[in-house]
Design an enzyme around this catalytic site. Structure first.
Site, PDB file in Angstrom:
ATOM      1  N   GLY A  43      36.079  32.612  42.416  1.00 58.10           N
ATOM      2  CA  GLY A  43      35.422  32.756  43.718  1.00 58.10           C
ATOM      3  C   GLY A  43      34.105  33.504  43.687  1.00 58.10           C
ATOM      4  O   GLY A  43      33.200  33.234  44.472  1.00 58.10           O
ATOM      5  N   ASP A  56      40.610  40.556  50.966  1.00 58.28           N
ATOM      6  CA  ASP A  56      41.546  40.035  51.962  1.00 58.28           C
ATOM      7  C   ASP A  56      42.761  40.965  52.001  1.00 58.28           C
ATOM      8  O   ASP A  56      42.710  42.022  52.618  1.00 58.28           O
ATOM      9  CB  ASP A  56      41.882  38.597  51.564  1.00 58.28           C
ATOM     10  CG  ASP A  56      42.685  37.835  52.589  1.00 58.28           C
ATOM     11  OD1 ASP A  56      42.421  38.001  53.788  1.00 58.28           O
ATOM     12  OD2 ASP A  56      43.582  37.061  52.206  1.00 58.28           O
ATOM     13  N   PHE A  67      40.309  31.639  57.884  1.00 61.84           N
ATOM     14  CA  PHE A  67      40.159  31.149  56.513  1.00 61.84           C
ATOM     15  C   PHE A  67      38.780  30.540  56.357  1.00 61.84           C
ATOM     16  O   PHE A  67      38.396  29.647  57.105  1.00 61.84           O
ATOM     17  CB  PHE A  67      41.250  30.137  56.174  1.00 61.84           C
ATOM     18  CG  PHE A  67      41.306  29.862  54.699  1.00 61.84           C
ATOM     19  CD1 PHE A  67      41.968  30.732  53.852  1.00 61.84           C
ATOM     20  CD2 PHE A  67      40.660  28.765  54.158  1.00 61.84           C
ATOM     21  CE1 PHE A  67      41.995  30.516  52.481  1.00 61.84           C
ATOM     22  CE2 PHE A  67      40.681  28.535  52.790  1.00 61.84           C
ATOM     23  CZ  PHE A  67      41.347  29.409  51.952  1.00 61.84           C
ATOM     24  N   ASP A 118      37.009  28.738  48.110  1.00 59.52           N
ATOM     25  CA  ASP A 118      37.555  27.382  48.093  1.00 59.52           C
ATOM     26  C   ASP A 118      38.755  27.201  49.008  1.00 59.52           C
ATOM     27  O   ASP A 118      39.411  28.161  49.412  1.00 59.52           O
ATOM     28  CB  ASP A 118      38.019  27.027  46.674  1.00 59.52           C
ATOM     29  CG  ASP A 118      39.289  27.771  46.288  1.00 59.52           C
ATOM     30  OD1 ASP A 118      39.271  29.025  46.335  1.00 59.52           O
ATOM     31  OD2 ASP A 118      40.311  27.115  45.986  1.00 59.52           O
ATOM     32  N   ARG A 163      33.676  25.010  47.185  1.00 62.12           N
ATOM     33  CA  ARG A 163      32.964  26.166  46.597  1.00 62.12           C
ATOM     34  C   ARG A 163      31.450  25.962  46.640  1.00 62.12           C
ATOM     35  O   ARG A 163      30.684  26.915  46.687  1.00 62.12           O
ATOM     36  CB  ARG A 163      33.382  26.380  45.139  1.00 62.12           C
ATOM     37  CG  ARG A 163      34.807  26.841  44.958  1.00 62.12           C
ATOM     38  CD  ARG A 163      35.003  27.373  43.534  1.00 62.12           C
ATOM     39  NE  ARG A 163      36.401  27.416  43.142  1.00 62.12           N
ATOM     40  CZ  ARG A 163      37.236  28.410  43.426  1.00 62.12           C
ATOM     41  NH1 ARG A 163      36.825  29.440  44.133  1.00 62.12           N
ATOM     42  NH2 ARG A 163      38.499  28.372  43.014  1.00 62.12           N
TER      43      ARG A 163
HETATM   44  P1  IMP Z   1      43.291  39.367  48.129  1.00 63.85           P
HETATM   45  O1  IMP Z   1      43.900  39.575  46.773  1.00 63.85           O
HETATM   46  O2  IMP Z   1      44.307  38.973  49.165  1.00 63.85           O
HETATM   47  O3  IMP Z   1      42.395  40.497  48.598  1.00 63.85           O
HETATM   48  O4  IMP Z   1      42.429  38.074  48.084  1.00 63.85           O
HETATM   49  C1  IMP Z   1      41.371  37.950  47.287  1.00 63.85           C
HETATM   50  C2  IMP Z   1      41.250  36.512  46.832  1.00 63.85           C
HETATM   51  O5  IMP Z   1      41.910  35.559  47.690  1.00 63.85           O
HETATM   52  C3  IMP Z   1      39.796  36.204  46.852  1.00 63.85           C
HETATM   53  O6  IMP Z   1      39.236  36.450  45.581  1.00 63.85           O
HETATM   54  C4  IMP Z   1      39.775  34.750  47.216  1.00 63.85           C
HETATM   55  O7  IMP Z   1      39.799  33.995  46.031  1.00 63.85           O
HETATM   56  C5  IMP Z   1      41.056  34.483  47.975  1.00 63.85           C
HETATM   57  N1  IMP Z   1      40.828  34.419  49.440  1.00 63.85           N
HETATM   58  C6  IMP Z   1      41.172  35.327  50.354  1.00 63.85           C
HETATM   59  N2  IMP Z   1      40.801  34.956  51.598  1.00 63.85           N
HETATM   60  C7  IMP Z   1      40.182  33.759  51.452  1.00 63.85           C
HETATM   61  C8  IMP Z   1      39.538  32.849  52.383  1.00 63.85           C
HETATM   62  O8  IMP Z   1      39.434  33.039  53.611  1.00 63.85           O
HETATM   63  N3  IMP Z   1      39.033  31.721  51.830  1.00 63.85           N
HETATM   64  C9  IMP Z   1      39.086  31.444  50.496  1.00 63.85           C
HETATM   65  N4  IMP Z   1      39.654  32.261  49.601  1.00 63.85           N
HETATM   66  C10 IMP Z   1      40.200  33.411  50.076  1.00 63.85           C
HETATM   67 MG    MG Z   2      39.222  35.029  44.083  1.00 65.21          MG
END
Ligand code: IMP
Ligand code: MG
Length: 193
Positions: A55, A114, A163, A170, A176
Site C-alpha cells: 500500500g 486504520d 473504505f 487497494d 492502487r
Molecule cells: P491496520 O493494520 O488496520 O491499521 O491497517 C493498515 C492496513 O490495512 C493498511 O496498510 C492498508 O493496507 C489496509 N487498509 C486499512 N484501511 C483501508 C482502506 O480504507 N482501504 C484500503 N486499505 C486499507
Molecule cells: Mg498496507
C-alpha cells in the site's frame, strides 16, 4: 459486482501539496537528529526508510522525492490475516525486516493507519533492534477504527470511517493506480466487520 468508485475524498493536488509539506517536515526533523548525533546529513547509512508494502508504494515514492536527506530504503511486506477485503483481521510480517537498524534513524511509512495493528507490529519489532530514532508517517488516518493503541508521528489527512482506494490503497488488489483517494460505492461492498 466489482465495487465502483463513488466519489473523490482527496484530490491529486491536495495529496501533492501535503506530501511536499510532510517531506520537508520529516527531513527537517531528521537533519536535527543527525546534527544532535554529531553527524553530517551527508553521512552514509544513518537514515533508513521502511515503507510497508504494497500500500505504501506510491506514497513512499512521492515522499522520498520531497526529502532532501541522504537515505536508504528497506522494504517490508505485511499481510493481513485472511478476512474480508474491507476489514482488518490483524497483521503479520510476510517478509523479513531490514536487520541492521541499530543506531539508525528509522522512518516507517504506510498508506493508512486504520486498526493500528500493522504499524504497532512493525514499530515494535524495529524497536527491538535499538534504532537511534523511530518515527512513523501515514498519508491517511482513520482514528475511529483504532483497535490497538498507536499514533503516527506524521499524518497527511484525517479521514472518516469509509473504505478508500487509490494512491496505493487497494480493494482486493485493484485500484492502487487510481491517482486520487476515492470512496467506493458502499452499496457494492460486502458487509464489513
Ligand atoms: P491496520 O493494520 O488496520 O491499521 O491497517 C493498515 C492496513 O490495512 C493498511 O496498510 C492498508 O493496507 C489496509 N487498509 C486499512 N484501511 C483501508 C482502506 O480504507 N482501504 C484500503 N486499505 C486499507
Ligand atoms: Mg498496507
Amino acid at each position: 459486482m466489482f465495487p465502483e468508485i463513488a466519489r473523490t475524498l482527496v484530490t491529486k493536488e491536495q495529496i501533492a501539496g501535503r506530501v511536499r509539506e510532510m517531506g520537508q517536515a520529516v527531513a527537517d526533523d531528521l537533519r536535527a537528529d543527525l546534527a544532535r548525533d554529531g553527524h553530517s546529513e551527508l553521512d552514509e547509512g544513518r537514515v533508513v526508510l521502511v515503507p510497508i508494502m504494497t500500500g505504501a508504494m506510491i506514497f513512499a515514492a512521492d515522499l522520498i522525492r520531497e526529502m532532501p536527506v541522504k537515505l536508504s530504503i528497506g522494504l517490508v511486506t505485511v499481510s493481513s490475516y485472511p478476512g474480508q477485503s474491507v476489514s482488518s483481521k490483524g497483521a503479520k510480517l510476510a517478509s523479513a525486516l531490514p536487520d541492521d537498524l541499530a543506531g539508525k534513524h528509522v522512518l516507517v511509512i504506510d498508506d493508512i493507519l486504520d486498526s493500528g495493528q500493522t504499524l504497532e507490529l512493525v514499530t515494535r519489532v524495529i524497536a527491538e533492534q535499538g534504532p537511534a530514532s523511530l518515527r512513523s508517517i501515514v498519508l491517511l488516518n482513520k482514528t475511529a477504527r483504532r483497535s490497538v493503541e498507536f499514533e503516527a508521528d506524521y499524518v497527511g489527512f484525517e479521514i472518516p470511517d469509509e473504505f478508500v482506494v487509490g494512491y496505493g490503497l487497494d480493494y482486493d488488489g485493484y485500484y492502487r493506480n487510481h491517482p486520487e483517494i476515492a470512496v467506493l460505492d458502499p452499496a457494492s461492498l460486502g458487509v464489513g466487520g
